[in-house]
Motif scaffolding. Structure first.
Motif, short mmCIF file in Angstrom:
data_model
loop_
_atom_site.label_atom_id
_atom_site.label_comp_id
_atom_site.label_asym_id
_atom_site.label_seq_id
_atom_site.Cartn_x
_atom_site.Cartn_y
_atom_site.Cartn_z
N ARG B 409 11.28 -8.91 -7.51
CA ARG B 409 12.54 -8.28 -7.08
C ARG B 409 13.18 -7.79 -8.32
N GLU B 410 12.22 -7.13 -9.76
CA GLU B 410 12.71 -7.10 -10.93
C GLU B 410 13.33 -5.43 -10.48
N GLU B 411 13.89 -5.26 -11.54
CA GLU B 411 14.98 -4.16 -11.23
C GLU B 411 14.56 -3.53 -12.70
N LEU B 412 14.66 -1.89 -12.28
CA LEU B 412 14.71 -0.57 -13.55
C LEU B 412 15.85 -0.50 -14.29
N ASP B 413 15.43 -0.78 -15.50
CA ASP B 413 16.96 -0.53 -15.75
C ASP B 413 16.56 1.54 -17.42
N ILE B 414 15.68 1.65 -16.10
CA ILE B 414 15.76 3.66 -17.58
C ILE B 414 16.53 4.36 -16.38
N TYR B 415 17.00 4.40 -15.08
CA TYR B 415 18.27 4.90 -15.37
C TYR B 415 19.50 4.74 -16.01
N SER B 416 19.79 4.82 -17.34
CA SER B 416 20.80 4.31 -18.28
C SER B 416 21.29 5.50 -18.82
N GLY B 417 22.19 5.31 -19.37
CA GLY B 417 22.28 6.23 -21.00
C GLY B 417 22.91 7.28 -20.67
N ALA B 418 23.94 7.53 -21.27
CA ALA B 418 25.14 8.26 -21.63
C ALA B 418 24.60 9.77 -20.59
N SER B 419 23.61 10.13 -20.77
CA SER B 419 23.12 11.62 -20.69
C SER B 419 22.29 11.86 -19.61
N VAL B 420 21.96 10.14 -18.93
CA VAL B 420 21.31 10.46 -17.98
C VAL B 420 22.79 10.06 -16.87
N VAL B 421 23.86 8.92 -17.11
CA VAL B 421 24.79 8.63 -16.63
C VAL B 421 25.71 10.62 -16.27
N ALA B 422 25.43 11.37 -17.08
CA ALA B 422 26.10 12.34 -17.34
C ALA B 422 25.56 13.54 -15.92
N ARG B 423 24.48 13.43 -16.23
CA ARG B 423 23.16 14.39 -15.30
C ARG B 423 23.86 13.48 -13.92
N CYS B 424 23.40 12.53 -14.12
CA CYS B 424 23.58 11.99 -12.33
C CYS B 424 24.72 11.95 -11.41
N SER B 425 25.56 12.88 -12.81
CA SER B 425 26.88 13.47 -11.83
C SER B 425 26.92 14.84 -12.35
N ASP B 426 25.47 15.39 -11.52
CA ASP B 426 25.72 16.19 -11.72
C ASP B 426 27.08 17.13 -12.63
N GLY B 427 27.58 16.73 -13.44
CA GLY B 427 28.63 17.90 -13.94
C GLY B 427 29.72 17.40 -13.50
N ASN B 428 30.05 16.55 -12.34
CA ASN B 428 30.92 16.83 -11.79
C ASN B 428 31.55 15.74 -12.39
N PRO B 429 33.15 15.71 -12.32
CA PRO B 429 33.81 15.21 -13.62
C PRO B 429 34.79 13.95 -12.66
N ARG B 430 35.32 14.19 -10.70
CA ARG B 430 35.45 13.58 -9.85
C ARG B 430 34.03 12.27 -10.25
N MET B 431 32.82 12.26 -10.10
CA MET B 431 32.02 11.87 -9.88
C MET B 431 31.65 10.99 -11.46
N PHE B 432 31.62 11.81 -12.38
CA PHE B 432 30.87 11.10 -14.11
C PHE B 432 32.33 9.31 -13.70
N LEU B 433 33.46 10.08 -13.37
CA LEU B 433 34.84 9.31 -13.49
C LEU B 433 34.58 7.62 -12.78
N SER B 434 34.07 8.76 -11.19
CA SER B 434 33.84 7.53 -10.40
C SER B 434 32.72 6.27 -10.88
N LEU B 435 31.98 7.29 -11.17
CA LEU B 435 30.66 5.96 -11.95
C LEU B 435 30.84 5.36 -13.02
N LEU B 436 31.58 5.34 -14.28
CA LEU B 436 32.14 5.20 -14.90
C LEU B 436 33.18 3.93 -15.05
N SER B 437 34.18 4.04 -13.61
CA SER B 437 34.69 2.71 -13.28
C SER B 437 34.43 2.07 -13.14
N ARG B 438 33.21 2.52 -12.34
CA ARG B 438 32.16 1.21 -11.49
C ARG B 438 31.59 0.56 -12.24
#
Lengths: 309, 603
Positions: B409-438
């Motif tokens: 049940r181990e989980e990855l931690d490779i999807y992390s870091g400022a650049s990955v978070v920014a990219r995984c929000s596709d540059g969309n401000p609302r998505m980015f803020l929502s992820l950051l807040s979560r």
């Protein structure tokens, strides 16, 4: 006329009553004939039946049409178009003579546009004596897996458009049922500032609430809401809560959108709330056309008595 | 913002939709994209952007009341010169035609729409007048006098009650008029009121579309001594909610000489439904209006230094911190909070023979890549190796290796870091803020610590990965309820699975796939699904940098939203494209070795 009272009554009070008029919907769900079957035809007064334009070849649809044909309704629109016109014609005849009138509406399989139209008609009417409407609902048994439906758009229920305060702030109350993803798509389109959610507790059967809670748990946690729980049989209480909440939001300058995606008694409570507080809008979420599913009727009939004076 | 109490950070991060922010909150957190200044011109524009891309913020910011509070010299210049006066007109819920409109007479339905839009512009105009009075008439008594004069003149034109003395009362009059109209409409539907009775309510707003607005602008310009050359920007927000016949009407006004009126309409991509007008001549892009496309490829956005956090995202974070009262010295940067990305950030790697990465390269890469690698490394051409092979292959090696190392049940931690978070929000401000807040909420409730000005700690990579993965899965599942939902879900799933297979089931080369191409003649259903995906920000067209606002119509290259990367275990980076048929056919897909972590649709 004005909406004077809303009460939950037992089906015993309906069973032997003589109505001036009764309105039914002939659809493809088995439960669409359940109320009519539980009553004596001679007590139904003049009968109106409206059908649907879709799925006219479904086996049960043919059975339902034949059942209602046997009741010799005064109006039977098998391909129910021009809902408002039909409802107007039906109610007009039902209340054409003087004195108190008593009408039965079986909304178990009825689109909200139709029973919304009944409420609107009575609101707009000027009349000396009261009109009592018994809204009857037969809960149904839904299958374990429901198909995922697409949201095609949102619109307001005719006559329930609400009034914008111009503040640009909106509060939405969602009544939720067994659709997991459609509330997200609806929310995405409405984008309210605040949301509240309702689910039925108790629901139509003992598994209902647990299932609704599980299906919607992601939605609740994502939007940080704790759902309010209301008995599916208690439209009066649901109405009281919705009216209080809606009035408070309207007073604070918010626009209010009531979104019924759960059981029909909750939708009825929402329509009644908007009759009392016409600034609130009732929103309809248009889904992709579902394949007809047979919804089996449970033995219970939930009755809500609404009096207009 | 000076002079007003800072907004709570929790609110500014949690409430990430401009529609739900107050004027002060929008102004203090607004990060103007390049397109914003292009829009502040006397020209018609149709602004395209997926949900959360900032359309509403932009439309609101163009309004006079918002622009005058914006702390930017360019905004000040526009306000002071009185050259542009914007009014914000949302396509509110109450505008939406009810189901019954489809059944009533077409002419009446259009008349009702014109009435509603004229009324909505009147609301927008009142806000603009209030703002103009505050800006241009500093002496209070004079301002009150002018307000009374304006209200008297507008009230007369709009048949307002005699006791309408100020703008608040005028606004109230419009609210009441709206209600009265709806009441009469219902009575008309029920056969209790005639068309004449219906049309008698608010007759002024039954004039030609925008005529009441033009007349009111003349009055206001005269009384406030506004220059006759001033351009009035009508910012119509969310016109995707309207119908094609309504777009035709609005197009007609963009096509014709509208005098001082210029339209700025926001909508989702592919949701400017028609180019038709009410005349035989269609509206012409470039001549009558321009498109402005807001979704820009996050991997191509400007970056500050080497950290790969797009400037725009960093600026959004900084503004929210500023607006909630954190001083620049006291607060931590986005990079501090999210850290570097193990997956995609550039780093110095030891590629020498026998090193761990050298071994991975030989374990996972195809023969051609190995031969090239040996050639460069054995001849000491390290720069060449790094540029041609190492930089390109590294994320795939890391990803594949990390997934292989997972147990139970181990989980990855490779999807992390400022650049990955920014990219995984596709540059969309609302998505980015929502992820950051979560992430802040999931990270020992740090969201609340931040709100009470306790210095934050970095968010652990596994927390970031968990939030990104949950978000990614949920975004995929939600597709089912969108327009063309079933096909959309299946298409995105097939594309994601194909891209995943190329990383996990094949020997790796230096190219990886992140995009697909569509050629002319695609099945219309699939075309509809792809356009729907673009509209909601799940798929992005590969735009021509020289013409970044043009949406592909008959074919083109599209890339899958990076938000799906954590779910499919693919790399949030731009790679090459393959034809959509190949991507969907599963040619590169080996279902017999499907990883268990990739799930099907959830009911």
């Amino acid at each position: 006329m004005i909406l004077r009272s809303i009460a939950n009554v037992s089906f015993d009070e309906v069973r032997d009553r003589r109505f001036n008029a009764s309105l039914f919907a002939a659809g493809f769900e088995e439960r669409c004939v359940a109320v009519a079957r539980r009553l004596t035809p001679s007590n139904l007064g003049h009968i109106g039946v409206s059908g649907f334009a879709e799925h006219d070849a479904v086996e049960f649809r043919i059975e339902a049409n034949s059942f209602f044909d046997d009741l010799t309704p005064a109006y039977f629109e098998k391909n129910g178009v021009r809902d408002y016109e039909f409802v107007g014609k039906f109610i007009n005849r039902a209340i054409s003579s003087k004195g108190e009138k008593h009408i039965l509406i079986d909304y178990s399989s009825m689109p909200r546009t139709w029973y919304g139209a009944v409420l609107n008609y009575l609101r707009a009417l000027k009349r000396d004596s009261s009109v009592i409407v018994d809204f009857c609902y037969v809960p149904g048994l839904h299958g374990e897996t429901l198909p995922v439906t697409e949201v095609r758009g949102i619109s307001t229920v005719p006559g329930f458009e609400g009034v914008s305060s111009g503040s640009g702030r909106t509060a939405s109350v969602f009544s939720l049922g067994f659709e997991k993803w459609t509330p997200y798509a609806a929310l995405e389109r409405i984008q309210p500032n605040e949301i509240a959610c309702l689910i039925a507790e108790p629901g139509a059967d003992s598994n209902y609430t647990g299932r609704a809670r599980k299906i919607n748990e992601g939605f609740f946690s994502e939007h940080n809401v704790r759902p309010y729980e209301f008995d599916i049989r208690d439209v009066a209480q649901t109405f009281a809560f919705l009216s209080e909440t809606t009035a408070a939001k309207l007073d604070s300058g918010c626009d209010v959108a009531l979104v019924g995606m759960g059981p029909k008694p909750h939708t009825l409570a929402m329509l009644l709330t908007a009759i009392r507080l016409p600034e609130a809008a009732v929103v309809h979420v248009a889904r992709s056309e579902k394949a007809p599913r047979s919804v089996r009727a449970l033995s219970e009939t939930i009755v809500t008595r609404v009096i207009f004076v | 913002m000076q002079g007003s109490a800072p907004a709570s950070l929790t609110r500014l991060l949690e409430v990430n939709n401009a529609r739900n922010l107050t004027r002060d909150e929008i102004v203090s957190t607004f990060v103007s994209p390049k397109a914003f200044w292009r829009l502040l011109t006397p020209k018609n524009h149709v602004i395209l952007g997926s949900r959360g891309s900032g359309k509403t913020a932009i439309a609101k910011m163009m309004s006079h009341s918002h622009l005058r509070s914006f702390n930017d010299p360019r905004a000040r210049k526009i306000i002071q010169s009185k050259e542009l006066i914007g009014l914000y007109v949302p396509a509110r819920l109450s505008w939406l035609s009810s189901q019954i409109e489809k059944q009533i007479d077409e002419v009446i339905a259009i008349e009702q729409f014109v009435w509603k839009l004229n009324l909505a512009t009147a609301f927008g105009l009142i806000d603009a007048v209030e703002s103009c009075l505050e800006e241009y008439v500093p002496i209070r008594q004079q301002r009150a006098l002018l307000e009374a004069n304006i209200v008297e003149r507008l009230g007369k034109d709009w048949n307002a009650n005699k006791n309408t003395f100020d703008l608040t009362a005028l606004r109230r009059f419009l609210v009441d008029l709206d209600y009265e109209k709806k009441r009469k409409t219902t009575e008309h539907r029920l056969g209790l009121a005639s068309v004449d009775e219906l049309n008698r309510v608010g007759t002024t707003f039954h004039l030609e579309l925008f005529d009441p607005l033009r007349r009111a602008i003349d009055t206001i310009s005269e009384l406030l001594s506004l220059p006759t050359t001033a351009a009035w920007l009508v910012c119509l927000d969310e016109i995707e909610f309207l119908e094609p016949r309504h777009h035709e009407l609005i197009n007609s006004h963009m096509r014709a000489d509208s005098g001082r009126l210029y339209f700025k309409c926001t909508t989702l991509p592919y949701r400017h439904y028609t180019k038709k007008t009410t005349t035989s001549l269609p509206i012409n892009e470039r001549h009558d209006y321009d498109y402005v496309y807001l979704d820009q490829d996050v991997s191509l956005q400007d970056h500050r230094h080497l950290r790969e956090v797009p400037d725009h995202m960093a600026a959004i974070y900084d503004k929210r911190m500023d607006a909630s009262g954190w001083s620049r010295t006291q607060r931590k940067t986005l990079y501090y909070l999210l850290g570097p990305s193990k997956l995609i950030d550039n780093e110095t790697i030891d590629w020498s023979e026998g090193s761990p990465y050298y071994q991975l390269l030989f374990k996972y890469c195809n023969e051609a890549t190995k031969v090239r690698a040996v050639r460069y490394l054995s001849t000491g051409r390290l720069d060449r190796f790094s540029d041609q092979i190492g930089r390109k292959i590294l994320p795939a090696l890391k990803l594949r290796h990390s997934v292989e190392l997972l147990h139970g049940r181990e989980e990855l931690d490779i999807y992390s870091g400022a650049s990955v978070v920014a990219r995984c929000s596709d540059g969309n401000p609302r998505m980015f803020l929502s992820l950051l807040s979560r992430m802040l909420l999931d990270s020992n409730k740090q969201l609340f610590d931040l709100a009470s000005h306790k210095p934050p700690n970095p968010i652990r990579p596994n927390v970031q990965n968990k939030v990104l993965l949950e978000f990614s899965r949920s975004e995929l599942q939600k597709l089912q309820s969108e327009e063309h939902g079933k096909l959309l879900f299946e298409t995105v799933s097939a594309l994601g699975n194909t891209m995943q297979s190329l990383i996990f089931r094949k020997e790796l080369g230096t190219d990886f796939v992140s995009s697909f191409t569509i050629t002319f003649g695609i099945d219309p259903e699939l075309d509809g699904a792809i356009k729907s995906a673009v509209a909601i920000g799940s798929v992005f067209p590969s735009v021509n940098p020289k013409d970044p606002d043009r949406m592909p119509e008959d074919g083109g290259t599209f890339h899958l939203g990076f938000k799906f990367a954590p779910h499919f275990k693919i790399i949030p980076r731009r790679g090459k494209s393959i034809p959509i048929d190949t991507a969907l056919s599963g040619d590169v897909h080996h279902s017999d070795t499907q990883l268990p972590l990739f799930t099907g649709p959830e009911q």
